[in-house]
Design an enzyme around this catalytic site. Structure first.
Site, PDB file in Angstrom:
ATOM      1  N   ASP A 107     105.443 -14.087 -11.265  1.00 57.00           N
ATOM      2  CA  ASP A 107     104.772 -15.221 -10.629  1.00 57.00           C
ATOM      3  C   ASP A 107     103.881 -15.992 -11.589  1.00 57.00           C
ATOM      4  O   ASP A 107     102.912 -16.615 -11.182  1.00 57.00           O
ATOM      5  CB  ASP A 107     103.941 -14.736  -9.435  1.00 57.00           C
ATOM      6  CG  ASP A 107     102.776 -13.863  -9.867  1.00 57.00           C
ATOM      7  OD1 ASP A 107     102.862 -13.266 -10.953  1.00 57.00           O
ATOM      8  OD2 ASP A 107     101.786 -13.771  -9.124  1.00 57.00           O
ATOM      9  N   GLU A 108     104.191 -15.939 -12.863  1.00 59.06           N
ATOM     10  CA  GLU A 108     103.293 -16.538 -13.842  1.00 59.06           C
ATOM     11  C   GLU A 108     104.107 -16.992 -15.050  1.00 59.06           C
ATOM     12  O   GLU A 108     105.007 -16.271 -15.483  1.00 59.06           O
ATOM     13  CB  GLU A 108     102.288 -15.454 -14.270  1.00 59.06           C
ATOM     14  CG  GLU A 108     101.046 -15.947 -14.916  1.00 59.06           C
ATOM     15  CD  GLU A 108     100.219 -14.764 -15.440  1.00 59.06           C
ATOM     16  OE1 GLU A 108      99.379 -15.013 -16.286  1.00 59.06           O
ATOM     17  OE2 GLU A 108     100.444 -13.610 -15.021  1.00 59.06           O
TER      18      GLU A 108
END
Lengths: 398, 366
Positions: A107-108
């Protein structure tokens, strides 16, 4: 300042696992959520929703502790498959804006927007459009930081969570950095922070007052690194996996890990990931490097070059494990950071051919592909090698 | 008690033959020694690392007292090498060996000969006999293709197959495979198939001096025994399965190139200077016009070299590791070779005469 200012965007999804749960089940909105392992076992919190964080719950905390802090929280299991799907949607959006996307986790990511101005307009607007696209198409919010380099971009995305858009103007770096505690510097952990505190340095602004030579004297080469970071200088490139010269992963522990088995357990998880990323990009690696940092920031690396390049998890793990064992045998010391890197990358199937297909390796290849499919559907953590199940999984940040 | 006078040159040569077998690293110091056995009119030197045992006889010697002595190989060989004069006298005193020349006297502390491991004896009839020259050629034509680095094919040995009056040796490192065949002088009915370790082959190679000499070979379940008039080697066989090599030797080809061995060698040598560090491949473009080799390295530059060739078949581009081809060309011993090809991803077959075949997997240059 660099001759040409770069525009680096760091995108960090807000309370990602919890956010996906709320997305799928709107009734959960506004409620404290704890997504993570079984509270009866040794499960830890993977994500605490903002509502739960108010009670002091945070990720990597034992689930049992989190429930004590916030008994009314709704505890949900990790649905890796679903998060993986959503993650792929998000990364597909990134790819529309720039080919230079460096995934940091599910998620990054870092996105290099340098040079997209002519096509997409000012980077500030592009950053806002990326956020908007993620919200419109996926239904989730992200916090992003736009800055001239990775260090500042990552710092910035964290400043206005959730749903933040923080822009670091090249001329206002000092203003941003100076009030921040030194722990915010990339690479500064508790030990360094304590040492700096000893000479009265608590903020990045105070650190900037310290002479470059003095810092090198105190911290060796890391001193130079801190000196640069305190001025907002960082020239690391954004490297997408497929263009990378190496694919690696490292984990910094909140405190030094004293147990070799725990460290080996983390290493195995990293090698699995690295091998998977090699396979995803059709790359085979020839060299495996192990990186170990101690509490005093002394860092060592050990490498092994294989007879032939491979993307097989078992072969990469065998090399990493033997390096680890050799090091541990010589004298294990508690570990601050561990990392595994695959390098000497070449496109799979190129290079010297083999006369005899190895049936065992063919089976391993099928096994790897099957595991990849399971991980794609259900997420990391649902399947792993035996060694990792036995090894205790410590808390880890990053 | 050992007491003898020996020709220094002959002793030096004998030490040179047996010494490479001495164990490099071992917890047993006696394995880092040579055993000297003085017989009636000869001195036999023996070395072993428990895997391979070698014996070599020196005849230019006058023996006054027979017996055995065990002496550290490094000290003894250095003394023999740097001594002056035609002859050396060697005497054993307790567990020490005294070496004396006109101008020097060395007393080297050794071991009780009883501690030195015994050697397997060559009993009964050999499985076959072969001319030293033929065997030497078979070994030279295959040994280079064994695995040098640690890979899953590191079987570290060469397959010996004997049937009727033919012996063939096969070696592979998983990327190329060399197969050489030769005639026996006498071959029994027994078929033989055994993997002989590399170290034993290099030991045997050092004993093949007179190409017309007939040497004898015998296999047991676990060992190869090699025997000449003056020397012997015994070695444990490599356990395990040799890869199914018959399956990888191409039986057909739709492209054939006849090339002068030397031309091909020189062309490869030139093209190999600027190969890519990672792939180490050279691109070979065959067509009716001839053969062009090209290589390029992002860091170093590029090369293109032409070579005369008699080529039949459709044009083809194929990558090879030039070293693999050059190593084979060094041992073919024929003025021309034939290279049979099928496709860019299929193995090539290099043939020289009827008795040498060399299969090499291409490099995919991407």
């Amino acid at each position: 300042m660099d001759a040409a200012t770069r525009h680096i965007l760091h995108v960090d999804m807000d309370e990602f696992f919890a956010a996906v749960e709320k997305l799928d089940n709107p009734e959960l909105r506004g409620r404290p959520l704890l997504v993570g392992g079984d509270p009866k076992g040794r499960g830890v919190v993977s994500t605490a929703s903002y509502e739960a964080r108010v009670f002091g719950c945070h990720s990597a905390m034992p689930m049992a502790t989190a429930i004590r802090l916030c008994p009314q929280a709704i505890v949900l299991p990790v649905r890796g498959a679903r998060y993986g799907q959503v993650s792929e949607q998000i990364f597909a959006i990134f790819d529309r804006f720039t080919p230079l996307v460096e995934p940091l986790s599910i998620d990054e990511a870092f996105l290099d927007l340098t040079g997209t101005e002519r096509l997409l307009g000012p980077p500030e607007r592009t950053a806002a459009r990326i956020k908007q696209a993620v919200r419109d198409e996926v239904g989730l919010t992200a916090s992003v930081g736009l800055a001239p380099n990775k260090f500042l971009a990552k710092l910035a995305s964290d400043l206005q969570k959730p749903d933040g858009l923080t822009i670091v103007e090249p001329g206002r770096v000092a203003e941003l950095l100076d009030p921040l505690p030194i722990r915010k510097l990339w690479g500064v952990g508790a030990a360094t922070a304590a040492q700096l505190d000893g000479i009265g340095v608590k903020t990045i602004g105070q650190l900037r007052e310290i002479d470059r030579l003095e810092l090198t004297r105190m911290f060796g080469r890391s001193g130079e690194h801190y000196w640069r970071l305190a001025r907002g200088l960082d020239d690391r490139d954004v490297t997408p996996d497929h263009a990378a010269k190496s694919i690696g992963q490292e984990t910094t522990f909140p405190r030094d890990l004293p147990d070799p088995e725990q460290v080996a357990g983390v290493l195995l998880g990293q090698v699995e990931q690295v091998a998977r990323r090699c396979r995803r990009h059709g790359l085979a690696a020839r060299t495996v490097t192990l990186k170990i940092r101690y509490g005093d920031f002394k860092t060592i690396t050990r490498s092994r070059t294989l007879g032939e390049p491979t993307d097989r998890t078992n072969l990469l793990w065998a090399a990493a494990k033997s390096l680890f064992d050799e090091w541990a045998k010589q004298g294990f010391r508690p570990v601050r950071l561990i990392g595994a890197t695959a390098s000497g990358l070449q496109a799979r199937g190129t290079g010297q051919g083999s006369l005899f297909p190895d049936p065992d390796q063919a089976r391993q290849g099928e096994l790897d592909r099957a595991v990849d499919r399971i991980v794609d559907r259900f997420g990391k953590g649902v399947i792993g090698r035996g060694g990792r199940l036995r090894a205790k999984r410590p808390e880890a940040d990053e | 008690m050992v007491k003898l006078v020996c020709n220094r040159g002959a002793l030096d040569e004998a030490v040179g033959v047996v010494r490479p077998v001495v164990a490099a690293r071992t917890p047993k110091p006696v394995l880092q020694c040579l055993k000297l056995s003085a017989g009636k009119n000869s001195l036999t030197l023996m070395a072993t690392d428990l895997e391979v045992t070698i014996r070599f006889e020196v005849t230019q010697v006058e023996v006054d007292g027979a017996g055995d002595a065990v002496v550290p190989a490094d000290k003894f060989s250095e003394i023999v090498r740097v001594s002056r004069g035609e002859t050396l006298s060697v005497t054993a005193e307790d567990n020490a060996v005294v070496v004396q020349s006109e101008s020097a006297r060395f007393k080297v502390l050794g071991f009780d000969p009883g501690e030195f491991p015994g050697a397997p004896e060559f009993d009964g009839e050999p499985d076959f006999t072969i001319k030293a020259g033929t065997l030497g050629e078979l070994i030279t034509r295959t040994l280079f293709a064994t695995a040098k680095e640690h890979t899953r094919y590191a079987i570290n040995g060469v397959l010996w197959e004997k049937e009727g009056k033919k012996l063939q040796l096969i070696a592979t490192d998983g990327r190329r495979l060399a197969k050489a065949a030769g005639d026996l002088v006498k071959g029994g009915k027994e078929k033989v198939s055994a993997i002989v370790p590399v170290k034993a082959l290099t030991a045997i190679q050092r004993l093949l001096r007179d190409s017309d000499e007939v040497v004898a070979v015998k296999f047991t379940q676990t060992q190869i025994l090699f025997h000449t008039d003056r020397a012997s080697v015994a070695a444990g066989l490599v356990e395990g399965q040799f890869p199914k090599y018959q399956d990888v030797i191409p039986r057909e080809s739709n492209r054939k190139a006849q090339i002068a061995t030397e031309d091909l060698y020189v062309t490869l040598q030139q093209a190999s200077i600027l190969t890519n560090e990672e792939s180490k491949g050279v691109r070979l473009s065959f067509s009716g016009e001839g053969l062009t080799m090209s290589s390029s390295s992002p860091d170093a530059g590029e090369a293109s070299v032409k070579c005369k060739v008699d080529f039949e078949g459709e044009a083809l581009e194929i990558g090879f590791n030039p070293q693999y081809l050059m190593e084979a060309l060094k041992v073919v011993g024929q003025p021309t070779v034939e290279l049979d090809l099928q496709d860019a991803n299929k193995p090539g077959l290099l043939k020289a005469g009827a008795d040498f075949q060399y299969v090499v997997m291409p490099v995919n240059l991407g």
